[in-house]
Design a protein around this motif. Structure first.
Motif, PDB file in Angstrom:
ATOM      1  N   ILE A 355     -43.190  47.807 -22.174  1.00 42.77           N
ATOM      2  CA  ILE A 355     -42.641  47.766 -22.772  1.00 42.77           C
ATOM      3  C   ILE A 355     -42.650  46.148 -24.068  1.00 42.77           C
ATOM      4  O   ILE A 355     -41.717  45.701 -22.937  1.00 42.77           O
ATOM      5  CB  ILE A 355     -40.561  48.819 -23.125  1.00 42.77           C
ATOM      6  CG1 ILE A 355     -41.567  49.934 -22.461  1.00 42.77           C
ATOM      7  CG2 ILE A 355     -39.685  48.817 -23.772  1.00 42.77           C
ATOM      8  CD1 ILE A 355     -40.158  50.751 -22.139  1.00 42.77           C
ATOM      9  N   ARG A 356     -42.673  46.262 -24.993  1.00 41.99           N
ATOM     10  CA  ARG A 356     -42.944  44.936 -25.356  1.00 41.99           C
ATOM     11  C   ARG A 356     -41.669  44.380 -25.504  1.00 41.99           C
ATOM     12  O   ARG A 356     -40.851  43.578 -25.808  1.00 41.99           O
ATOM     13  CB  ARG A 356     -43.663  44.668 -26.135  1.00 41.99           C
ATOM     14  CG  ARG A 356     -45.155  44.622 -25.695  1.00 41.99           C
ATOM     15  CD  ARG A 356     -45.833  43.503 -25.226  1.00 41.99           C
ATOM     16  NE  ARG A 356     -46.568  42.862 -25.322  1.00 41.99           N
ATOM     17  CZ  ARG A 356     -47.935  42.664 -26.028  1.00 41.99           C
ATOM     18  NH1 ARG A 356     -46.959  41.843 -27.274  1.00 41.99           N
ATOM     19  NH2 ARG A 356     -48.792  42.384 -25.632  1.00 41.99           N
ATOM     20  N   GLY A 357     -41.058  45.417 -26.301  1.00 37.50           N
ATOM     21  CA  GLY A 357     -39.921  45.427 -27.392  1.00 37.50           C
ATOM     22  C   GLY A 357     -38.807  46.834 -27.225  1.00 37.50           C
ATOM     23  O   GLY A 357     -39.667  47.442 -28.003  1.00 37.50           O
ATOM     24  N   SER A 358     -37.838  46.885 -27.505  1.00 38.02           N
ATOM     25  CA  SER A 358     -37.069  48.628 -27.187  1.00 38.02           C
ATOM     26  C   SER A 358     -35.954  48.019 -28.257  1.00 38.02           C
ATOM     27  O   SER A 358     -35.419  47.021 -28.586  1.00 38.02           O
ATOM     28  CB  SER A 358     -37.106  49.370 -26.291  1.00 38.02           C
ATOM     29  OG  SER A 358     -36.002  48.280 -25.869  1.00 38.02           O
ATOM     30  N   LEU A 359     -35.085  49.249 -29.325  1.00 42.07           N
ATOM     31  CA  LEU A 359     -33.775  49.424 -29.266  1.00 42.07           C
ATOM     32  C   LEU A 359     -33.613  50.372 -28.633  1.00 42.07           C
ATOM     33  O   LEU A 359     -33.709  51.467 -28.108  1.00 42.07           O
ATOM     34  CB  LEU A 359     -34.230  50.062 -30.718  1.00 42.07           C
ATOM     35  CG  LEU A 359     -34.057  48.795 -31.848  1.00 42.07           C
ATOM     36  CD1 LEU A 359     -34.478  50.012 -33.425  1.00 42.07           C
ATOM     37  CD2 LEU A 359     -33.430  47.586 -32.029  1.00 42.07           C
ATOM     38  N   ALA A 360     -32.012  50.087 -28.487  1.00 39.17           N
ATOM     39  CA  ALA A 360     -31.395  50.814 -26.961  1.00 39.17           C
ATOM     40  C   ALA A 360     -30.815  52.284 -27.835  1.00 39.17           C
ATOM     41  O   ALA A 360     -30.940  52.513 -28.737  1.00 39.17           O
ATOM     42  CB  ALA A 360     -29.736  50.074 -26.984  1.00 39.17           C
ATOM     43  N   LEU A 361     -30.779  53.668 -27.061  1.00 39.62           N
ATOM     44  CA  LEU A 361     -30.318  54.714 -27.652  1.00 39.62           C
ATOM     45  C   LEU A 361     -29.164  54.376 -28.110  1.00 39.62           C
ATOM     46  O   LEU A 361     -28.426  54.321 -27.789  1.00 39.62           O
ATOM     47  CB  LEU A 361     -30.343  55.537 -26.305  1.00 39.62           C
ATOM     48  CG  LEU A 361     -29.644  56.940 -27.077  1.00 39.62           C
ATOM     49  CD1 LEU A 361     -30.432  58.017 -27.688  1.00 39.62           C
ATOM     50  CD2 LEU A 361     -29.422  57.800 -25.068  1.00 39.62           C
ATOM     51  N   GLY A 362     -28.987  55.192 -29.379  1.00 34.94           N
ATOM     52  CA  GLY A 362     -27.972  55.844 -30.070  1.00 34.94           C
ATOM     53  C   GLY A 362     -27.749  54.470 -30.977  1.00 34.94           C
ATOM     54  O   GLY A 362     -26.916  54.175 -31.951  1.00 34.94           O
ATOM     55  N   ASN A 363     -28.405  52.888 -30.684  1.00 35.20           N
ATOM     56  CA  ASN A 363     -27.848  51.380 -31.743  1.00 35.20           C
ATOM     57  C   ASN A 363     -28.695  51.869 -33.164  1.00 35.20           C
ATOM     58  O   ASN A 363     -29.836  52.687 -33.553  1.00 35.20           O
ATOM     59  CB  ASN A 363     -28.636  50.348 -31.014  1.00 35.20           C
ATOM     60  CG  ASN A 363     -27.450  50.307 -29.946  1.00 35.20           C
ATOM     61  OD1 ASN A 363     -26.804  50.899 -29.634  1.00 35.20           O
ATOM     62  ND2 ASN A 363     -27.891  48.824 -29.650  1.00 35.20           N
ATOM     63  N   THR A 364     -28.017  51.586 -34.014  1.00 33.13           N
ATOM     64  CA  THR A 364     -28.427  51.285 -35.611  1.00 33.13           C
ATOM     65  C   THR A 364     -28.860  50.238 -36.129  1.00 33.13           C
ATOM     66  O   THR A 364     -28.677  48.652 -34.941  1.00 33.13           O
ATOM     67  CB  THR A 364     -27.913  51.448 -36.352  1.00 33.13           C
ATOM     68  OG1 THR A 364     -27.109  52.782 -36.797  1.00 33.13           O
ATOM     69  CG2 THR A 364     -28.356  51.639 -37.750  1.00 33.13           C
ATOM     70  N   GLY A 365     -30.231  49.844 -36.314  1.00 29.87           N
ATOM     71  CA  GLY A 365     -30.992  48.505 -35.695  1.00 29.87           C
ATOM     72  C   GLY A 365     -32.797  48.129 -35.869  1.00 29.87           C
ATOM     73  O   GLY A 365     -32.617  49.423 -36.436  1.00 29.87           O
ATOM     74  N   ILE A 366     -32.916  47.468 -36.386  1.00 26.59           N
ATOM     75  CA  ILE A 366     -34.639  47.282 -35.901  1.00 26.59           C
ATOM     76  C   ILE A 366     -35.726  46.037 -35.503  1.00 26.59           C
ATOM     77  O   ILE A 366     -35.075  45.567 -35.127  1.00 26.59           O
ATOM     78  CB  ILE A 366     -35.326  46.635 -38.052  1.00 26.59           C
ATOM     79  CG1 ILE A 366     -34.054  45.607 -37.906  1.00 26.59           C
ATOM     80  CG2 ILE A 366     -34.108  47.190 -39.001  1.00 26.59           C
ATOM     81  CD1 ILE A 366     -34.265  44.293 -38.911  1.00 26.59           C
TER      82      ILE A 366
END
Length: 416
Positions: A355-366
């Motif tokens: 995984i190079r980059g990710s957004l956590a579960l339930g988070n709003t973001g880019i």
């Protein structure tokens, strides 16, 4: 024990193919518990890992076998299997220690994760704020958080420098092609050099004969739709209702609110959104099917794009399992996976499942990230389940050979 491994591997393969298949949480997924142990999937795929999982982890039972045998015979097979396991781990370590994949030049991705609850998604009164949420998040407004591994964070100049803006599955609570104002807003949002790739509902026909599709659109900077892909592998009871007439009479309806459910697409094919290489489009759980994520009748794509909702799962283990499927497909095919999920987990995954980059579960973001390059085609990408078949035939030969040897040994003993 060998017979058990053969039988369970065959059952897993059948579960993934019969009646459209449902290959969720195969035994091989458990074997590939971490990045190191998932690397042999590049050789034998997840069904091959299912066979190896049973063979390796059930092997200690041979030591306690009550049947009479010499100490050498009692330990020979477990030692051989232990060496096989060590060899698989060594293969994984060597593969991960190799040169890392470079990034595709001139490509910069932005993944949008709005975290819209499933209960809010299809409420008619919410359509405007949902759409506006995507527009504002896309330019880094509303205090959008950036994902792990995002070195520079959201660009201060909105979409400047972003070549591909990616929204998740079934973004719009309306038909985009019937909302010119929405297309105009998208055109106003996108710089000329930025392409939007988004999940959307699509319709064909008119009146009661209308067919609905779960689709992906490629939308150019001027707001024109350049390409569309319709989901091929639909979810039973979620996107279509088997035996619809009978089950609806019993009060069962689709989890989706689309009348009559969705119609399946014709075939999987690469889509193009330059300057990135062609990509294989995968909607929701299409990423879960080993060997069926890349079209085999044309040029090999440079990456896989998985757009998904995942709000169905809530705050459960489901999104983590879904992400794990995506990582395994990357390893099997030697292709990076870009994953845009409504509620998470959005991620950029390289061709070896990292995984190079990710957004956590339930988070709003880019998440802003480069696109990793593809590896050369793996053994599994070239041969599919043929290595699995060879392993099963070899194991069957060993099993039958052992039975014949045992029978002859017992016969000789009785003659003496």
């Amino acid at each position: 024990m060998v017979a058990l491994a053969i039988g369970l591997a065959l059952v897993e393969w059948l579960r993934g193919h019969v009646l459209t298949g449902f290959p969720w949480n195969a035994l091989g997924d458990g074997f590939a518990a971490n990045t190191l142990m998932m690397q042999p999937a590049a050789l034998v795929g997840v069904y091959g890992l299912s066979f190896l999982a049973v063979l390796i982890f059930a092997c200690p039972a041979v030591i306690t076998d009550p049947l009479p045998q010499s100490d050498r015979g009692r330990f020979a097979f477990p030692v051989a299997v232990a060496l096989l396991f060590a060899g698989l781990l060594g293969y994984g370590a060597v593969r991960l220690a190799g040169p890392g994949s470079e990034d595709v030049a001139g490509v910069r991705l932005r993944l949008v994760q709005p975290a819209i609850a499933q209960g809010d998604k299809w409420v008619p009164e919410n359509r405007q704020w949902i759409f506006e949420s995507y527009l504002s998040l896309s330019v880094g407004a509303d205090g959008a958080a950036s994902g792990d591994g995002n070195e520079s964070g959201p660009d201060a100049n909105g979409l400047d420098g972003i070549t591909h803006l990616i929204w998740p599955e079934s973004v719009f609570p309306f038909l985009l092609t019937e909302e010119p104002e929405a297309l105009a807003a998208i055109a106003a949002l996108l710089p000329e050099e930025t392409t939007l790739i988004t999940g959307a509902l699509r319709a064909e026909g008119a009146g009661g004969a209308r067919a609905f599709f779960n689709s992906i659109y490629v939308i150019a900077g001027d707001g024109t739709i350049r390409d569309a892909y319709d989901k091929v592998h639909l979810v039973p009871f979620g996107e279509y209702l088997p035996l619809r007439g009978l089950l609806e009479s019993l009060g069962l309806e689709n989890l989706t609110k689309t009348p009559g459910g969705f119609s399946p697409g014709y075939r999987r094919r690469p889509m193009t959104a330059s300057p990135a290489p062609a990509f294989s489009p995968l909607i929701c759980y299409e990423i879960a099917f080993p060997g069926n994520v890349v079209g085999r009748d044309g040029a090999r794509p440079g990456w896989m794009l998985n757009v998904t909702n995942d709000a169905w799962f809530g705050e459960s283990i489901g999104p983590y399992q879904h992400l794990h499927r995506a990582r395994l497909r990357a390893v099997e095919e030697g292709l990076p996976v870009v994953r845009a999920a409504n509620t998470g987990i959005s991620a950029v995954i390289d061709a070896r499942g990292r995984i190079r980059g990710s957004l956590a579960l339930g988070n709003t973001g880019i998440l802003d990230a480069p696109l990793p390059e593809a590896d050369p085609p793996t053994v599994y990408a070239r041969l599919g389940d043929m290595p699995l078949g060879a392993m099963l035939l070899l194991a069957l030969g060993v099993l039958l050979g052992g039975r014949i040897f045992t029978a002859r040994h017992d016969s000789a003993g009785r003659m003496e």
